[in-house]
Design a protein around this motif. Structure first.
Motif, short mmCIF file in Angstrom:
data_model
loop_
_atom_site.label_atom_id
_atom_site.label_comp_id
_atom_site.label_asym_id
_atom_site.label_seq_id
_atom_site.Cartn_x
_atom_site.Cartn_y
_atom_site.Cartn_z
N ALA A 90 -26.96 -9.88 17.60
CA ALA A 90 -27.61 -8.47 16.80
C ALA A 90 -26.01 -9.22 14.92
N LEU A 91 -25.22 -9.81 16.07
CA LEU A 91 -24.12 -10.28 14.89
C LEU A 91 -24.60 -11.23 14.15
N GLN A 92 -25.03 -12.72 15.09
CA GLN A 92 -25.87 -13.50 14.08
C GLN A 92 -27.24 -12.77 12.35
N ALA A 93 -28.00 -11.76 13.44
CA ALA A 93 -28.56 -11.34 12.49
C ALA A 93 -28.15 -10.91 11.27
N LEU A 94 -27.12 -9.95 11.30
CA LEU A 94 -26.32 -9.71 10.46
C LEU A 94 -25.68 -10.75 9.60
N TRP A 95 -24.32 -11.51 10.35
CA TRP A 95 -24.55 -12.40 9.13
C TRP A 95 -25.81 -13.27 8.27
N CYS A 96 -26.99 -14.05 9.50
CA CYS A 96 -27.62 -13.80 8.31
C CYS A 96 -28.62 -13.21 6.91
N ALA A 97 -28.18 -11.79 7.58
CA ALA A 97 -28.93 -10.86 6.60
C ALA A 97 -28.08 -10.30 5.43
N SER A 98 -26.83 -10.80 5.51
CA SER A 98 -25.87 -10.87 4.58
C SER A 98 -25.60 -12.47 3.41
N LEU A 107 -20.01 -17.78 16.12
CA LEU A 107 -19.23 -16.61 15.96
C LEU A 107 -17.98 -15.56 15.60
N ILE A 108 -17.21 -17.09 16.00
CA ILE A 108 -15.37 -16.85 15.48
C ILE A 108 -15.42 -18.53 14.49
N SER A 109 -15.31 -17.73 13.03
CA SER A 109 -15.27 -18.79 12.40
C SER A 109 -14.66 -17.83 11.13
N GLU A 110 -13.86 -18.93 9.86
CA GLU A 110 -13.08 -17.89 9.10
C GLU A 110 -14.43 -17.94 7.84
N GLN A 111 -15.54 -18.16 7.90
CA GLN A 111 -16.31 -17.80 7.05
C GLN A 111 -16.98 -16.23 7.11
N TRP A 112 -16.25 -15.15 8.09
CA TRP A 112 -16.48 -13.89 8.47
C TRP A 112 -14.69 -13.30 7.29
N LYS A 113 -14.71 -13.50 7.26
CA LYS A 113 -13.32 -12.99 6.37
C LYS A 113 -14.41 -12.74 5.39
N GLU A 114 -15.26 -13.74 4.53
CA GLU A 114 -15.52 -13.54 3.25
C GLU A 114 -16.40 -12.05 3.19
N MET A 115 -17.14 -11.25 4.33
CA MET A 115 -17.59 -10.48 4.71
C MET A 115 -16.71 -8.60 4.90
N GLY A 116 -15.34 -9.73 4.76
CA GLY A 116 -14.37 -8.25 5.06
C GLY A 116 -14.60 -7.99 6.24
N TRP A 117 -13.96 -8.57 7.23
CA TRP A 117 -13.55 -8.92 8.53
C TRP A 117 -12.36 -9.31 8.32
N ARG A 127 -13.46 -2.61 18.06
CA ARG A 127 -13.15 -1.47 18.54
C ARG A 127 -12.32 0.13 18.02
N GLY A 128 -13.21 0.18 17.40
CA GLY A 128 -13.00 1.89 16.67
C GLY A 128 -14.28 2.17 16.61
N GLY A 129 -15.90 1.25 16.04
CA GLY A 129 -16.72 1.85 16.05
C GLY A 129 -17.41 1.34 16.62
N GLY A 130 -17.55 0.91 18.28
CA GLY A 130 -18.37 -0.20 19.37
C GLY A 130 -19.48 0.16 18.47
N PHE A 131 -20.42 -0.58 19.62
CA PHE A 131 -22.05 -1.95 19.32
C PHE A 131 -22.45 -1.80 18.15
N ILE A 132 -22.52 -0.03 18.52
CA ILE A 132 -23.35 1.45 17.13
C ILE A 132 -22.84 1.06 15.78
N SER A 133 -21.42 0.37 15.22
CA SER A 133 -21.08 0.75 13.91
C SER A 133 -21.63 -0.85 13.65
N LEU A 134 -21.62 -2.04 14.39
CA LEU A 134 -23.16 -2.94 13.45
C LEU A 134 -24.26 -3.14 13.58
N GLU A 135 -24.45 -2.13 14.47
CA GLU A 135 -26.41 -1.75 14.33
C GLU A 135 -26.65 -0.94 12.53
N ASN A 136 -25.44 -0.34 13.02
CA ASN A 136 -25.25 1.01 11.80
C ASN A 136 -25.26 -0.45 10.79
#
Length: 266
Positions: A90-98, A107-117, A127-136
């Motif tokens: 799901a995390l990989q799919a989020l990157w591909c869609a973004s 899955l651990i990469s400096e690239q994620w900062k481009e998305m606002g992590w 931790r605050g939103g759980g897996f559903i926050s990724l699904e959202n």
């Protein structure tokens, strides 16, 4: 929900490697007013605090509504697990869609900062939103790609120099909606929760759609208020008030009838 003390994170609108260095930390005392609830290590969600004026009621549910609520609660209870293959995919799919066409180096990469992590490992922000926050986020990216990309890339309006971090803001929105609708209760204890469950019984994806509406509405409020990163909590509270007003409109029969739904574009 995990709520850990932390520091506010802002993102400056930069490109390339410069953007990764644009995360700024200020003390919680400067940001939080009346709440110590923090989402992971990121933005404070004072929007989720209980207000004295909130009426605590109790509403009986139909069997269908009970089933729909239980399914949603089951989703809410799932924590993100970095060792779970489904969660990794799901995390990989989020990157591909973004960032279609841009290869993710891990899955651990400096690239994620481009998305606002906040760092190179997004799992620490769930931790605050759980897996559903990724699904959202993934639902938003797949079903309303135009709006998703506009918000991700901050394409619309006169933006602030220091912007809210897109992905961490998304986790905050998930958390805020769960609290606002009191979705972890056995049955609704507010009129807003009862109205939402009516929508949910008619559309099993009502929570995901409301998430997309809220994200777009929050960004619109951000622009209307000429907000900067220090105003994020104020913007979130204003967004919540607008959602509550819309949920109480008499002619709203389904989630797609909410006026702010028109802000979304596919």
């Amino acid at each position: 929900m995990d709520a850990n003390a932390g520091s506010f994170v802002a993102v400056r609108r930069l490109s390339g490697s410069d953007r990764a260095a644009a995360f700024h930390h200020s003390s919680s005392a400067e940001v939080v007013t009346g709440s110590t609830a923090w989402i992971g290590k990121g933005l404070s969600c004072v929007c989720a605090q209980r207000r004295d004026s909130d009426a605590r009621l109790s509403f009986d549910l139909t069997p269908t509504q009970e089933e729909c609520l239980q399914r949603l609660q089951d989703r809410i209870e799932v924590q993100y697990d970095s060792t779970n293959r489904e969660h990794q995919e799901a995390l990989q799919a989020l990157w591909c869609a973004s960032f279609p066409g841009t290869e993710l180096r891990g899955l651990i990469s400096e690239q994620w900062k481009e998305m606002g992590w906040q760092g190179k490992d997004p799992s620490t922000d769930f931790r605050g939103g759980g897996f559903i926050s990724l699904e959202n986020l993934l639902y938003f990216a797949r079903n309303y790609p135009k709006s998703f990309q506009e918000l991700l890339r901050k394409q619309n309006g006169d933006r602030a120099i220091w912007e809210y971090p897109f992905a961490v803001a998304g986790v905050n929105i998930t958390f805020m909606l769960i609290q606002m609708l009191d979705l972890q209760a056995v049955k609704p204890r507010s009129l807003f929760g009862a109205i939402f469950l009516k929508f949910l019984s008619e559309n099993d994806r009502a929570f995901d759609i409301l998430y997309c509406i809220t994200f777009k509405l929050m960004d619109q409020q951000w622009l209307d208020m000429h907000a900067t990163y220090m105003d994020f909590n104020t913007v979130m509270k204003s967004t919540r008030r607008q959602l509550e007003r819309e949920l109480l409109l008499e002619d709203i029969q389904r989630i797609e009838d909410m006026p702010s739904y028109r802000l979304l574009a596919r």
